[in-house]
Scaffold this motif. Structure first.
Motif, PDB file in Angstrom:
ATOM      1  N   ARG A   1       1.037  17.817  -4.993  1.00  0.00           N
ATOM      2  CA  ARG A   1       1.925  18.506  -5.922  1.00  0.00           C
ATOM      3  C   ARG A   1       1.699  20.000  -5.802  1.00  0.00           C
ATOM      4  NH1 ARG A   1       2.839  15.443 -10.697  1.00  0.00           N
ATOM      5  NH2 ARG A   1       4.665  14.855  -9.530  1.00  0.00           N
ATOM      6  N   MET A   2       2.798  20.732  -5.780  1.00  0.00           N
ATOM      7  CA  MET A   2       2.754  22.188  -5.687  1.00  0.00           C
ATOM      8  C   MET A   2       3.109  22.802  -7.043  1.00  0.00           C
ATOM      9  SD  MET A   2       1.875  22.599  -2.574  1.00  0.00           S
ATOM     10  CE  MET A   2       2.065  24.352  -2.411  1.00  0.00           C
ATOM     11  N   ASN A   3       2.702  24.030  -7.203  1.00  0.00           N
ATOM     12  CA  ASN A   3       3.027  24.754  -8.433  1.00  0.00           C
ATOM     13  C   ASN A   3       3.974  25.902  -8.073  1.00  0.00           C
ATOM     14  OD1 ASN A   3       3.041  25.531 -11.071  1.00  0.00           O
ATOM     15  ND2 ASN A   3       1.076  26.587 -10.986  1.00  0.00           N
TER      16      ASN A   3
ATOM     17  N   TRP B   1       7.763  17.931   4.707  1.00  0.00           N
ATOM     18  CA  TRP B   1       8.900  17.472   3.913  1.00  0.00           C
ATOM     19  C   TRP B   1       8.658  17.955   2.487  1.00  0.00           C
ATOM     20  CZ3 TRP B   1       7.141  14.748   7.996  1.00  0.00           C
ATOM     21  CH2 TRP B   1       8.066  14.155   8.838  1.00  0.00           C
ATOM     22  N   VAL B   2       9.746  18.258   1.768  1.00  0.00           N
ATOM     23  CA  VAL B   2       9.650  18.711   0.388  1.00  0.00           C
ATOM     24  C   VAL B   2      10.513  17.788  -0.471  1.00  0.00           C
ATOM     25  CG1 VAL B   2      10.135  20.638  -1.172  1.00  0.00           C
ATOM     26  CG2 VAL B   2       9.291  21.094   1.126  1.00  0.00           C
ATOM     27  N   SER B   3       9.991  17.377  -1.622  1.00  0.00           N
ATOM     28  CA  SER B   3      10.760  16.523  -2.534  1.00  0.00           C
ATOM     29  C   SER B   3      11.756  17.367  -3.320  1.00  0.00           C
ATOM     30  CB  SER B   3       9.816  15.832  -3.509  1.00  0.00           C
ATOM     31  OG  SER B   3       9.289  16.777  -4.432  1.00  0.00           O
ATOM     32  N   LYS B   4      12.578  16.712  -4.141  1.00  0.00           N
ATOM     33  CA  LYS B   4      13.468  17.469  -5.011  1.00  0.00           C
ATOM     34  C   LYS B   4      12.617  18.340  -5.939  1.00  0.00           C
ATOM     35  CE  LYS B   4      13.985  13.592  -8.207  1.00  0.00           C
ATOM     36  NZ  LYS B   4      14.912  12.627  -8.762  1.00  0.00           N
ATOM     37  N   TYR B   5      13.208  19.400  -6.460  1.00  0.00           N
ATOM     38  CA  TYR B   5      12.452  20.410  -7.197  1.00  0.00           C
ATOM     39  C   TYR B   5      11.629  19.877  -8.372  1.00  0.00           C
ATOM     40  CZ  TYR B   5      11.230  24.424  -9.996  1.00  0.00           C
ATOM     41  OH  TYR B   5      10.531  25.327 -10.736  1.00  0.00           O
ATOM     42  N   PRO B   6      12.182  19.055  -9.246  1.00  0.00           N
ATOM     43  CA  PRO B   6      11.371  18.631 -10.403  1.00  0.00           C
ATOM     44  C   PRO B   6      10.067  17.915 -10.041  1.00  0.00           C
ATOM     45  CG  PRO B   6      13.671  18.056 -10.748  1.00  0.00           C
ATOM     46  CD  PRO B   6      13.546  18.524  -9.320  1.00  0.00           C
ATOM     47  N   GLU B   7      10.036  17.232  -8.895  1.00  0.00           N
ATOM     48  CA  GLU B   7       8.823  16.509  -8.482  1.00  0.00           C
ATOM     49  C   GLU B   7       7.765  17.448  -7.920  1.00  0.00           C
ATOM     50  OE1 GLU B   7       8.441  13.463  -9.313  1.00  0.00           O
ATOM     51  OE2 GLU B   7      10.519  13.109  -9.869  1.00  0.00           O
ATOM     52  N   LYS B   8       8.204  18.536  -7.268  1.00  0.00           N
ATOM     53  CA  LYS B   8       7.310  19.550  -6.698  1.00  0.00           C
ATOM     54  C   LYS B   8       6.264  18.965  -5.752  1.00  0.00           C
ATOM     55  CE  LYS B   8       7.930  22.692 -10.560  1.00  0.00           C
ATOM     56  NZ  LYS B   8       7.310  23.531 -11.557  1.00  0.00           N
TER      57      LYS B   8
ATOM     58  N   ILE C   1       0.822  -1.203   0.000  1.00  0.00           N
ATOM     59  CA  ILE C   1       0.000   0.000   0.000  1.00  0.00           C
ATOM     60  C   ILE C   1       0.855   1.251   0.000  1.00  0.00           C
ATOM     61  CG2 ILE C   1      -1.695   1.337   1.325  1.00  0.00           C
ATOM     62  CD1 ILE C   1      -2.930  -1.021  -0.104  1.00  0.00           C
ATOM     63  N   THR C   2       1.859   1.325   0.862  1.00  0.00           N
ATOM     64  CA  THR C   2       2.644   2.541   0.925  1.00  0.00           C
ATOM     65  C   THR C   2       3.565   2.688  -0.274  1.00  0.00           C
ATOM     66  OG1 THR C   2       4.326   1.484   2.273  1.00  0.00           O
ATOM     67  CG2 THR C   2       2.581   2.667   3.429  1.00  0.00           C
ATOM     68  N   SER C   3       3.781   1.654  -1.032  1.00  0.00           N
ATOM     69  CA  SER C   3       4.627   1.788  -2.207  1.00  0.00           C
ATOM     70  C   SER C   3       3.982   2.682  -3.258  1.00  0.00           C
ATOM     71  CB  SER C   3       4.937   0.422  -2.813  1.00  0.00           C
ATOM     72  OG  SER C   3       3.777  -0.143  -3.377  1.00  0.00           O
ATOM     73  N   PHE C   4       2.685   2.905  -3.151  1.00  0.00           N
ATOM     74  CA  PHE C   4       2.033   3.775  -4.098  1.00  0.00           C
ATOM     75  C   PHE C   4       1.969   5.216  -3.631  1.00  0.00           C
ATOM     76  CE2 PHE C   4       0.452  -0.358  -5.427  1.00  0.00           C
ATOM     77  CZ  PHE C   4       0.895  -0.317  -6.727  1.00  0.00           C
ATOM     78  N   GLY C   5       2.366   5.481  -2.394  1.00  0.00           N
ATOM     79  CA  GLY C   5       2.436   6.849  -1.929  1.00  0.00           C
ATOM     80  C   GLY C   5       3.375   7.628  -2.828  1.00  0.00           C
ATOM     81  N   GLN C   6       2.967   8.775  -3.276  1.00  0.00           N
ATOM     82  CA  GLN C   6       3.707   9.674  -4.142  1.00  0.00           C
ATOM     83  C   GLN C   6       3.746   9.204  -5.588  1.00  0.00           C
ATOM     84  OE1 GLN C   6       7.487   9.566  -1.893  1.00  0.00           O
ATOM     85  NE2 GLN C   6       5.965   8.548  -0.683  1.00  0.00           N
ATOM     86  N   ALA C   7       3.789   7.917  -5.816  1.00  0.00           N
ATOM     87  CA  ALA C   7       3.942   7.405  -7.176  1.00  0.00           C
ATOM     88  C   ALA C   7       2.705   7.624  -8.025  1.00  0.00           C
ATOM     89  CB  ALA C   7       4.294   5.925  -7.134  1.00  0.00           C
TER      90      ALA C   7
END
Length: 160
Positions: free
Chosen positions: A146-148, A121-128, A22-28
């Motif tokens: 996702r942020m803009n 927490w913030v991901s690397k920039y391209p992922e936003k 289940i958690t493997s789909f987090g963010q993906a």
């Protein structure tokens, strides 16, 4: 005694399988079309998720894990009018369950998560992407969305 050990091992394996699946789909799933998210979740629910139930509305897909031995939780995938996933919500009813789900989310190396403060927490920039722990008095939850933002704002967020 041997029976109890076998039973404990069975529950431990169930917890590990559920957490990894289940958690493997987090963010993906953020950015994916609704049909893609559903396609990712259905095989997991059929194969590995004990007592899971998937429900859908016009704007969400929800997966409810009701198995008390496998960390009960609710996972909600939110969609735009264009049927793209923009937010994932993970809700647990117990603090230990929440802590285990939360520990797996920023652990995804491909997103290079940076802890901004105790709740973000913030991901690397391209992922936003941003992960936010929400304040709810009866449940424990976090949201990834996702942020803009532009490079300047991103740099300010991760600055020490």
């Amino acid at each position: 005694m041997l029976f109890i050990l076998c039973k404990m091992k069975k529950y431990f394996v169930a917890v590990v399988i559920l957490l990894s699946c289940i958690t493997s789909f987090g963010q993906a799933s953020i950015g994916d079309l609704r049909v893609t998210v559903r396609g990712k979740l259905q095989p997991i629910i059929k194969k590995d998720c004990f007592q899971c139930e998937m429900t859908e509305t016009d704007s969400t897909i929800s997966v409810l894990s009701k198995d008390s031995t496998a960390l009960p939780a609710l996972f909600i995938y939110h969609f735009t009018e264009n049927k793209k996933c923009y937010k994932e919500e993970s809700i647990a009813h117990c603090k230990p369950c929440f802590d285990k789900y939360l520990a797996t989310a920023p652990g995804k190396k491909e997103y290079e998560w940076v802890k901004v403060d105790d709740k973000h927490w913030v991901s690397k920039y391209p992922e936003k992407l941003i992960l936010e722990i929400t304040d709810d008095q009866k449940d424990y939850s976090f949201i990834i969305y996702r942020m803009n933002w532009d490079k300047g704002l991103y740099s300010k967020l991760i600055a020490p």
